[in-house]
Design a protein around this motif. Structure first.
Motif, PDB file in Angstrom:
ATOM      1  N   PRO A   1     -12.128 -12.148  -2.870  1.00 37.63           N
ATOM      2  CA  PRO A   1     -11.976 -12.435  -1.444  1.00 37.63           C
ATOM      3  C   PRO A   1     -10.570 -12.785  -0.974  1.00 37.63           C
ATOM      4  CG  PRO A   1     -13.981 -13.443  -2.262  1.00 37.63           C
ATOM      5  CD  PRO A   1     -13.253 -12.890  -3.459  1.00 37.63           C
ATOM      6  N   THR A   2      -9.845 -13.605  -1.721  1.00 32.18           N
ATOM      7  CA  THR A   2      -8.494 -13.972  -1.284  1.00 32.18           C
ATOM      8  C   THR A   2      -7.578 -12.758  -1.290  1.00 32.18           C
ATOM      9  OG1 THR A   2      -8.809 -16.181  -2.187  1.00 32.18           O
ATOM     10  CG2 THR A   2      -6.557 -15.526  -1.723  1.00 32.18           C
ATOM     11  N   THR A   3      -7.672 -11.926  -2.311  1.00 36.42           N
ATOM     12  CA  THR A   3      -6.849 -10.716  -2.405  1.00 36.42           C
ATOM     13  C   THR A   3      -7.234  -9.714  -1.323  1.00 36.42           C
ATOM     14  OG1 THR A   3      -6.555 -11.064  -4.776  1.00 36.42           O
ATOM     15  CG2 THR A   3      -6.172  -8.834  -3.962  1.00 36.42           C
ATOM     16  N   ALA A   4      -8.522  -9.603  -1.006  1.00 37.21           N
ATOM     17  CA  ALA A   4      -8.988  -8.653   0.008  1.00 37.21           C
ATOM     18  C   ALA A   4      -8.490  -9.016   1.405  1.00 37.21           C
ATOM     19  CB  ALA A   4     -10.508  -8.578  -0.002  1.00 37.21           C
ATOM     20  N   ARG A   5      -8.053 -10.244   1.615  1.00 36.43           N
ATOM     21  CA  ARG A   5      -7.556 -10.668   2.935  1.00 36.43           C
ATOM     22  C   ARG A   5      -6.073 -10.363   3.132  1.00 36.43           C
ATOM     23  NH1 ARG A   5      -8.239 -15.835   5.228  1.00 36.43           N
ATOM     24  NH2 ARG A   5      -8.002 -14.597   7.084  1.00 36.43           N
ATOM     25  N   LEU A   6      -5.407  -9.826   2.111  1.00 40.00           N
ATOM     26  CA  LEU A   6      -3.969  -9.584   2.206  1.00 40.00           C
ATOM     27  C   LEU A   6      -3.667  -8.228   2.835  1.00 40.00           C
ATOM     28  CD1 LEU A   6      -2.908 -10.838  -1.342  1.00 40.00           C
ATOM     29  CD2 LEU A   6      -2.971 -12.128   0.811  1.00 40.00           C
ATOM     30  N   CYS A   7      -2.761  -8.216   3.795  1.00 38.45           N
ATOM     31  CA  CYS A   7      -2.240  -6.992   4.399  1.00 38.45           C
ATOM     32  C   CYS A   7      -0.898  -6.763   3.707  1.00 38.45           C
ATOM     33  CB  CYS A   7      -2.060  -7.159   5.898  1.00 38.45           C
ATOM     34  SG  CYS A   7      -3.594  -7.640   6.751  1.00 38.45           S
ATOM     35  N   LEU A   8      -0.821  -5.692   2.934  1.00 41.76           N
ATOM     36  CA  LEU A   8       0.273  -5.533   1.976  1.00 41.76           C
ATOM     37  C   LEU A   8       1.258  -4.429   2.337  1.00 41.76           C
ATOM     38  CD1 LEU A   8      -2.003  -5.789  -1.164  1.00 41.76           C
ATOM     39  CD2 LEU A   8      -0.476  -7.577  -0.290  1.00 41.76           C
ATOM     40  N   VAL A   9       2.501  -4.673   1.961  1.00 41.26           N
ATOM     41  CA  VAL A   9       3.577  -3.690   2.062  1.00 41.26           C
ATOM     42  C   VAL A   9       4.100  -3.484   0.642  1.00 41.26           C
ATOM     43  CG1 VAL A   9       5.891  -3.234   2.974  1.00 41.26           C
ATOM     44  CG2 VAL A   9       4.208  -4.443   4.383  1.00 41.26           C
ATOM     45  N   PRO A  10       4.057  -2.244   0.133  1.00 39.67           N
ATOM     46  CA  PRO A  10       4.590  -2.025  -1.213  1.00 39.67           C
ATOM     47  C   PRO A  10       6.059  -2.436  -1.291  1.00 39.67           C
ATOM     48  CG  PRO A  10       3.393  -0.107  -0.458  1.00 39.67           C
ATOM     49  CD  PRO A  10       3.545  -1.016   0.718  1.00 39.67           C
ATOM     50  N   ASN A  11       6.444  -2.945  -2.430  1.00 36.55           N
ATOM     51  CA  ASN A  11       7.822  -3.342  -2.698  1.00 36.55           C
ATOM     52  C   ASN A  11       8.297  -2.443  -3.833  1.00 36.55           C
ATOM     53  OD1 ASN A  11      10.183  -4.801  -2.552  1.00 36.55           O
ATOM     54  ND2 ASN A  11       9.409  -6.506  -3.757  1.00 36.55           N
ATOM     55  N   LEU A  12       8.854  -1.291  -3.456  1.00 36.98           N
ATOM     56  CA  LEU A  12       9.189  -0.237  -4.417  1.00 36.98           C
ATOM     57  C   LEU A  12      10.688   0.014  -4.452  1.00 36.98           C
ATOM     58  CD1 LEU A  12       6.323   2.216  -3.347  1.00 36.98           C
ATOM     59  CD2 LEU A  12       6.253   0.392  -5.067  1.00 36.98           C
ATOM     60  N   VAL A  13      11.134   0.778  -5.441  1.00 40.33           N
ATOM     61  CA  VAL A  13      12.554   1.038  -5.664  1.00 40.33           C
ATOM     62  C   VAL A  13      12.838   2.526  -5.470  1.00 40.33           C
ATOM     63  CG1 VAL A  13      14.404   0.928  -7.394  1.00 40.33           C
ATOM     64  CG2 VAL A  13      12.685  -0.899  -7.275  1.00 40.33           C
ATOM     65  N   ALA A  14      13.903   2.837  -4.750  1.00 40.96           N
ATOM     66  CA  ALA A  14      14.308   4.231  -4.540  1.00 40.96           C
ATOM     67  C   ALA A  14      14.602   4.905  -5.877  1.00 40.96           C
ATOM     68  CB  ALA A  14      15.530   4.307  -3.631  1.00 40.96           C
ATOM     69  N   ASP A  15      14.230   6.150  -5.993  1.00 43.26           N
ATOM     70  CA  ASP A  15      14.401   7.021  -7.162  1.00 43.26           C
ATOM     71  C   ASP A  15      13.412   6.734  -8.286  1.00 43.26           C
ATOM     72  OD1 ASP A  15      16.497   8.518  -5.975  1.00 43.26           O
ATOM     73  OD2 ASP A  15      17.922   6.958  -6.572  1.00 43.26           O
ATOM     74  N   HIS A  16      12.537   5.746  -8.119  1.00 41.20           N
ATOM     75  CA  HIS A  16      11.486   5.507  -9.106  1.00 41.20           C
ATOM     76  C   HIS A  16      10.243   6.294  -8.713  1.00 41.20           C
ATOM     77  CE1 HIS A  16      13.032   1.450 -10.879  1.00 41.20           C
ATOM     78  NE2 HIS A  16      13.950   2.393 -10.880  1.00 41.20           N
TER      79      HIS A  16
END
Length: 171
Positions: A93-108
């Protein structure tokens, strides 16, 4: 015994029963077990979990990770459809309430684990079980039109924190 002392004994008995009940339970209540997340926190979401997916706080330099952009409202909706959100049938439940933005690296390269779309760091030459994408550019703005419009190239814009990933589908 007077009426006043009977009431006092009743109150004392109720307090003692409540205090005794607070320390002993047949099944422990795990209030402390549910992680508390705030907007701006960075979290990692493991793609291989035996039960429900559970986010955990990590350094924002972790690759890949997610930034908590918002928390769902009382109906379970994020303020924008652009956020990634894990369905309640897959996440605790706690994780399901998160609105997420990926934190990714260019060229990966990252593999999108289906059916819920968790990203995993991947080798750009290896064909895995999900969709393999390469982040060609990371922009700290929300701009759907900032990325090339060629076949197989996509923009992933997010509102807060403002971020756009230009991606290329490898497989």
């Amino acid at each position: 015994m007077t009426c006043g002392s009977a009431i006092r004994w009743g109150v004392v008995a109720a307090i003692l029963a409540a205090v005794a009940g607070c320390g002993v339970r047949a099944e422990p209540v795990e209030y402390g077990a549910a992680p508390v997340f705030s907007v701006g926190d960075c979290v990692e979401i493991p793609s291989t979990t035996p039960d429900m997916v559970r986010a955990r706080k990590v350094a924002c330099s972790a690759d890949p990770s997610y930034t908590v952009g918002a928390i769902t409202d009382a109906s379970g909706n994020c303020p924008s459809a652009e956020y990634q959100r894990l369905p309640t049938q897959f996440a605790e439940p706690t994780t399901a309430r998160l609105c997420l933005v990926p934190n990714l690296v260019a060229d990966h390269c990252y593999e999108l684990d289906m059916p819920i779309g968790i990203v995993e760091l991947a080798d750009c030459a290896d064909r895995g079980r999900g969709v393999l994408v390469q982040v060609t550019q990371r922009l700290d703005v929300r701009d759907q039109s900032a990325c090339p419009t060629q076949t197989g190239h996509f923009a992933w814009p997010y509102p807060s924190p403002a971020r756009t990933y230009c991606t290329r589908t490898v497989y």
